[in-house]
Design an enzyme around this catalytic site. Structure first.
Site, short mmCIF file in Angstrom:
data_model
loop_
_atom_site.label_atom_id
_atom_site.label_comp_id
_atom_site.label_asym_id
_atom_site.label_seq_id
_atom_site.Cartn_x
_atom_site.Cartn_y
_atom_site.Cartn_z
N ARG A 219 -5.39 -8.18 -11.04
CA ARG A 219 -5.98 -9.44 -11.51
C ARG A 219 -7.42 -9.15 -11.94
O ARG A 219 -7.92 -8.05 -11.74
CB ARG A 219 -6.00 -10.45 -10.38
CG ARG A 219 -6.75 -9.94 -9.14
CD ARG A 219 -6.95 -10.97 -8.07
NE ARG A 219 -7.11 -10.39 -6.75
CZ ARG A 219 -8.20 -9.70 -6.34
NH1 ARG A 219 -9.19 -9.52 -7.18
NH2 ARG A 219 -8.26 -9.18 -5.12
N LYS B 291 0.83 -1.21 0.00
CA LYS B 291 0.00 0.00 0.00
C LYS B 291 0.87 1.27 0.00
O LYS B 291 0.64 2.20 -0.79
CB LYS B 291 -0.92 0.02 1.22
CG LYS B 291 -2.15 -0.87 1.15
CD LYS B 291 -3.05 -0.59 2.35
CE LYS B 291 -4.41 -1.27 2.19
NZ LYS B 291 -4.31 -2.73 2.17
N HIS C 44 -14.99 -7.23 5.26
CA HIS C 44 -14.13 -7.03 4.09
C HIS C 44 -14.29 -8.12 3.06
O HIS C 44 -13.47 -8.26 2.16
CB HIS C 44 -12.66 -6.91 4.53
CG HIS C 44 -12.48 -5.88 5.58
ND1 HIS C 44 -12.66 -4.54 5.33
CD2 HIS C 44 -12.22 -5.99 6.90
CE1 HIS C 44 -12.50 -3.87 6.46
NE2 HIS C 44 -12.25 -4.72 7.43
N GLU D 47 -3.89 7.48 7.98
CA GLU D 47 -4.73 8.28 7.08
C GLU D 47 -5.87 8.95 7.84
O GLU D 47 -6.27 8.47 8.91
CB GLU D 47 -5.35 7.38 6.00
CG GLU D 47 -4.41 6.75 5.04
CD GLU D 47 -5.15 5.88 4.04
OE1 GLU D 47 -4.55 5.55 3.01
OE2 GLU D 47 -6.32 5.51 4.28
#
Ligand code: MV4
Length: 666
Positions: free
Chosen positions: A292, A116, A235, A200
């Site tokens: 992908r 990330k 998630h 963040e």
């Protein structure tokens, strides 16, 4: 174009890729584990190779074994699907080294998007909007705390190597930062072996909106619009749709351009997805890039009319894209739901077992089903418990939602628990219809979406009862046909009794309570049912597949009633209701299944014999109906097994303790 494609995957995605490959005239090679020897993807391929035992680490993740198969089979390309080796840059390198095309992005792009922090540093420099935050190399406590204070609370600590929410911590105030940082690092190290974090600004009600990108090897990079995947649980995406409801054209264009810029910044080729967070104020921020094809790519295929796997293959074979961005437009609205073998009533615990009943709605212009399983297949612990993806399309969202609701009503699964009722509850929820979406949708509406043990309505009880009675009647009629004495009164499953009104007491266990239904058999073949909420007159017929056609006080009702042993499932358009029969005979010590002896627990009369000697029966198959204690009792097969003897015929008296049926468990 390639001539032979190896699909290094299983289940629905392998079947889906093979479908396109076959359409393009490619020969297909499947790889499979021992657990998948009879799987649909193995049956669908031109060739199939065993690559190891069930555990993925010993089969579908064995890069060298897969490459060895590719060599042996003479495959000139490998499609990794999603999951497994699909984002494994080393595998992509190994394919190239073996002279076999990897149907996916360059290994360098996979590596660039793998972490990330690095991804954000790279894309931030390319002008892709990022959430205000810090993703630098200085990981000292003081620097991270200072950056958090600069950002302003609440902040979100994320594992750079993370995914799926692991290693994430929301921090509301400065006082909680040190502990949260330590926890996030511990979790990240445990999950990924890497405790680098980023900090963040925490967006409190974001939507997850992702852009499909498609880039060829000649410098053309396009976006194929967006998908809204906000409806997630822990998630794990549950429902995805395209386009994102309420996204204005300017934001769609800006988000698409940001995704194209991101793809260009990493030298991307082939299909990929840029995930964004869309804040309530309409601003969007890059979250991560998936290198992908995604599970949910079908909704994009529906609204663009493109076959993404076809273009993946063409791009990998060196073909240029034959259309530009100006040729692409959003057509209609598509919604996908993921049907999983998991039990919402047990906190979505994966459910393993055999798919004894799998009825799916008919495919067509408005409905697509991607599945890799068929009735009779086992759902095991080895792989993700996906049963099927159900995708609907229509000219606008409201029409698509209507189709989704109907399609889910027509989908029935037995043998494993499933999330079908949960998906129906989402599809029927007013907040979903109103497109009131964000990543906390399920949490916010949990009370309406998650199951409570609702007791059966009188209608459900009536349908369950009629399913039992009609099935018994059907089996008696078949037994009569076989007996050579079809008109014997003892083949009537009419509950007829000498000098007594024909009646029968059924006791069910439903939502943890015992519920009683008294059946009165009527001379015209109808039934009078005394239910907890009152009585009604009913008739019913049932097919071998459990489809019940009933009439309750003159009102026609259709349902599917499926029975396994004493367990029943009543499937109606309102969902599936499970209950079980409490039968004194079946529950008493009378059934000595261990020794294979099925003995009469008390004197009685054989009302009907439903099986023949030598017949192989499944657990739960009704075998003989005994009248005792002024009630009828159905003796069912206690396990799968073989009927070894049928010593009695209908009408005969039996003493306590005699063996009613010779039975040999398997
Ligand atoms: C966020 C966020 C709010 N603010 N970042 C979840 C896992 C990973 N995909 C990133 N995720 C989030 N990042 C900031 N700055 C909320 C989430 C999030 C989420 C994002 C998309 C879809 C579902 C989610 C569920 C929980 C949290």
């Amino acid at each position: 174009m390639f001539s032979k494609l190896l699909i290094a995957n299983r289940g629905e995605i392998a079947c889906r890729i093979m479908r396109t490959a076959r359409r393009l005239g490619l020969r297909t090679v499947a790889v499979y584990s021992e657990a998948d020897a009879h799987a649909l993807h193995v049956q669908a391929a031109d060739e199939a190779y065993l690559i190891g035992p069930a555990p993925a680490a010993e089969s579908y993740l064995r890069a060298q074994a897969i490459l060895e198969v590719a060599r042996r089979a003479g495959a000139d390309a490998v499609h990794p699907g999603y999951g497994f080796l699909s984002e494994n840059a080393d595998f992509a390198d190994a394919c190239a080294a073996a002279g076999i095309a990897f149907v996916g992005p360059p290994p360098a792009a996979i590596r660039a998007m793998g972490g990330k922090s690095a991804a954000k540093a790279l894309l931030g420099a390319a002008g892709v909007p990022l959430v205000p935050g810090y993703h630098g190399d200085d990981q000292s406590d003081t620097r991270l705390a200072a950056e958090a204070a600069e950002i302003g609370f609440p902040v979100l600590i994320k594992a750079s190597a993370g995914g799926g929410g692991k290693g994430m911590r929301v921090v509301e105030t400065a006082g909680g930062f040190a502990d949260a940082l330590a926890g996030a690092r511990r979790e990240a190290m445990a999950a990924f072996g890497d405790d680098v974090v980023l900090v963040e600004k925490y967006l409190t009600r974001p939507r997850h909106v992702e852009i499909q990108v498609l880039a060829d090897a000649h410098g053309t990079v396009l976006h194929l619009f967006e998908r809204d995947c906000s409806i997630q649980r822990r998630h794990q995406k549950v429902l995805e749709e395209a386009p994102a409801p309420g996204l204005d054209h300017a934001t769609r264009r800006a988000m698409g351009e940001a995704a194209v810029a991101a793809a260009m910044a990493v030298g991307y080729v082939n299909a990929g997805t840029c995930e964004f967070l869309l804040d309530e104020d309409g601003r969007f921020y890059f979250m991560e890039m998936n290198t992908r094809l995604q599970v949910e790519h079908a909704v994009t295929e529906y609204i663009t009319g493109l076959d993404l796997v076809e273009w993946q293959l063409r791009i990998a074979a060196g073909e240029p894209l034959s259309f530009g961005q100006d040729r692409l437009a959003v057509d209609g609205h598509a919604i996908e739901v993921r049907i999983y073998a998991e039990d919402p009533a047990r906190n979505f615990l994966p459910s393993t077992g055999t798919l004894r009943h799998l009825s799916l709605p008919a495919e067509g212009l408005h409905l697509r089903l991607d599945t890799g399983v068929a009735r009779g297949d086992a759902i095991t612990i080895h792989y993700d418990p996906m049963i099927a993806k159900l995708i609907v399309w229509d000219r606008d969202r409201a029409a698509a939602v209507t189709r989704l609701r109907r399609a889910l009503e027509e989908t029935h699964i037995l043998g494993v628990a499933s999330n079908l009722d949960f998906l129906s509850a989402i599809a029927r929820h007013p907040a979903f219809a109103a497109a009131d979406l964000d990543t906390r949708f399920i949490d916010r509406n949990a009370d309406a979406l998650l199951p409570h043990a609702r007791p059966a309505t009188d209608e459900i009880l009536a349908l369950a009862t009629l399913g039992i009675l009609a099935d018994r009647r059907r089996r008696s009629a078949e037994a009569a046909e076989r007996s050579g004495d079809p008109y014997s009164p003892w083949h009537l499953a009419s509950g007829w009794r000498l000098n007594d009104e024909a009646q029968e007491h059924l006791t069910f266990r439903d939502a943890g309570e015992e519920v009683h239904v008294v059946v009165h058999y009527r001379r015209d073949g109808s039934f009078r049912l005394n239910l907890p909420g009152g009585a009604l007159t009913a008739t019913a017929e049932i097919g071998e597949d459990g489809r019940l056609d009933a009439e309750l006080d003159g009102v026609r009702r259709r349902a599917t009633v499926v029975r396994h042993g004493l367990d029943l499932a009543v499937l109606t358009h309102g969902g599936t209701h499970r209950l079980s029969l409490i039968d004194p005979i079946a529950e008493a010590e009378a059934v000595e299944a261990a020794g294979g002896r099925l003995t009469a627990p008390m004197p009685g009369k054989i009302v009907s014999v439903l099986v023949d000697a030598g017949q192989v029966v499944e657990k739960g198959t009704p075998m003989i109906v005994l009248e005792a204690m002024k009630m009828e009792h159905t003796v069912v097969a206690p396990t799968d097994g073989t009927v070894t003897a049928v010593p009695f015929a209908a009408g005969e008296q039996v003493e306590e303790g005699v063996e009613l049926i010779g039975f040999q468990p398997v």
